[in-house]
Design an enzyme around this catalytic site. Structure first.
Site, PDB file in Angstrom:
ATOM      1  N   THR A   1       0.865  -1.170   0.000  1.00 17.99           N
ATOM      2  CA  THR A   1       0.000   0.000   0.000  1.00 17.99           C
ATOM      3  C   THR A   1       0.905   1.224   0.000  1.00 17.99           C
ATOM      4  O   THR A   1       1.643   1.456   0.948  1.00 17.99           O
ATOM      5  CB  THR A   1      -0.920   0.012   1.230  1.00 17.99           C
ATOM      6  OG1 THR A   1      -1.756  -1.148   1.178  1.00 17.99           O
ATOM      7  CG2 THR A   1      -1.796   1.255   1.241  1.00 17.99           C
TER       8      THR A   1
ATOM      9  N   LYS B   1      -7.156   1.330  -2.936  1.00 18.69           N
ATOM     10  CA  LYS B   1      -6.766   0.887  -1.593  1.00 18.69           C
ATOM     11  C   LYS B   1      -6.981   1.993  -0.569  1.00 18.69           C
ATOM     12  O   LYS B   1      -7.327   1.729   0.589  1.00 18.69           O
ATOM     13  CB  LYS B   1      -5.307   0.441  -1.587  1.00 18.69           C
ATOM     14  CG  LYS B   1      -4.815  -0.097  -0.241  1.00 18.69           C
ATOM     15  CD  LYS B   1      -5.619  -1.301   0.246  1.00 18.69           C
ATOM     16  CE  LYS B   1      -5.214  -1.738   1.661  1.00 18.69           C
ATOM     17  NZ  LYS B   1      -3.907  -2.390   1.710  1.00 18.69           N
TER      18      LYS B   1
ATOM     19  N   LYS C   1       0.597   4.938   8.346  1.00 14.34           N
ATOM     20  CA  LYS C   1       1.182   5.320   7.061  1.00 14.34           C
ATOM     21  C   LYS C   1       0.112   5.428   5.978  1.00 14.34           C
ATOM     22  O   LYS C   1       0.048   6.408   5.235  1.00 14.34           O
ATOM     23  CB  LYS C   1       2.252   4.301   6.672  1.00 14.34           C
ATOM     24  CG  LYS C   1       2.861   4.488   5.288  1.00 14.34           C
ATOM     25  CD  LYS C   1       2.224   3.576   4.232  1.00 14.34           C
ATOM     26  CE  LYS C   1       2.464   2.104   4.536  1.00 14.34           C
ATOM     27  NZ  LYS C   1       1.906   1.237   3.450  1.00 14.34           N
TER      28      LYS C   1
END
Length: 295
Positions: A100, A175, A243
């Site tokens: 990701t 995502k 993150k």
């Protein structure tokens, strides 16, 4: 590409990467691996995987390289540095980043790849360690459609829901949608369980009623039992979730979009990381309320 005879490389042998690479090996592919911490790849090496010392050597040996790394800066380094994948990949090879990461970075890497005749796809996944172990990951893919079709047989080994989303960066943007939905859901799931406990209910019994109704979700069914068992080990690290939320907030800001739910979730997870839980799983959000009760 003759996918049946292709040599497959895998960089990033972590919680999920080990299972994903293992599934490919089980299908009879020759698999080469690289990992920053070699010991994490030992189980795969014992099963017959071939070790490569650098991303460059991995690229030189393989027809397809899959990466499952930690942060966008890790992706950029592994792909673009002098001993990275893109400078050393074979012409006609495919590089599939399942980390990701940043949609903008995905587009840059795809352009670099095109300049060298290499197909670069962004293909982040959802499903956590359970999905990886069971080869049931949801895989969202961005890049050239022809490249996607060429590597689809490999993706089908690791996932059960593979969707082509569009041009480079589309997989990563999809995502981000996934992570935004999870972030608010994790807050709701945790608050529901804390409420059940405060009301004097048995949360496991409550779970039986609500997990199959309109409130049902992956987090409710799979992560709440871990919360209640006191199991906060990572299927997905809090530090990586922070993150991801940061990438989504940055991308949203670029689009002029406000995401107040995501901002709140990020702030709660940052508190949790500051309290020493950065390497625990996302279900450890429960610890914030547990700490409040103790105080």
């Amino acid at each position: 590409m003759n996918s049946e005879k292709a040599v497959i490389g895998f960089a990033g042998i972590g919680v999920m990467g080990k299972s994903m690479a293992g599934h490919i090996m089980e299908k009879g592919y020759e698999v080469h691996v690289y990992n920053r911490t070699p010991s994490k790849a030992q189980e795969l090496l014992d099963r017959g995987a071939v070790w490569q010392d650098t991303p460059a050597k991995l690229a030189e040996a393989c027809d397809v390289v899959i990466t499952m790394l930690g942060y966008p800066q890790d992706v950029e380094a592994v792909y673009t540095e002098e001993d990275g994948l893109i400078p050393h990949a074979k012409s006609g090879a495919y590089l599939i980043d399942m980390t990701t990461s940043s949609p903008l970075l995905a587009r840059r890497l795809a352009e670099r790849g095109r300049e060298r005749g290499i197909g670069v796809l962004d293909a982040p996944v959802s499903g956590g360690d359970v999905g990886a172990k069971n080869a049931k990951l949801s895989i969202m893919v961005g890049g050239e459609k022809a490249d996607f079709e060429a590597v689809l047989p490999l993706l089908e080994i690791m996932g059960s829901n593979i969707v082509y989303q569009g041009a480079s960066g589309a997989g990563q943007n999809t995502k981000m949608c996934n992570q935004i939905a999870i972030a608010s859901n994790m807050m709701g799931v945790t608050e529901a369980i804390v409420y059940a406990e405060k009301a004097g209910l048995d949360p496991r019994t409550v779970l039986k009623s609500i997990e199959t109704g309109a409130a049902g979700s992956f987090s409710l069914s799979n992560l709440v039992p871990r919360m209640l068992d006191g199991d906060f080990e990572p299927g997905f690290y809090i530090k990586h979730f922070i993150k991801d939320m940061g990438i989504a907030l940055e991308s949203a800001a670029d689009m002029g979009l406000e995401l107040p739910g995501l901002k709140l979730a990020e702030s709660l997870y940052r508190k949790l990381a500051d309290a020493g839980y950065a390497d625990k799983g996302t279900q450890a959000l429960y610890k914030l309320w547990e700490t409040k009760r103790e105080n």
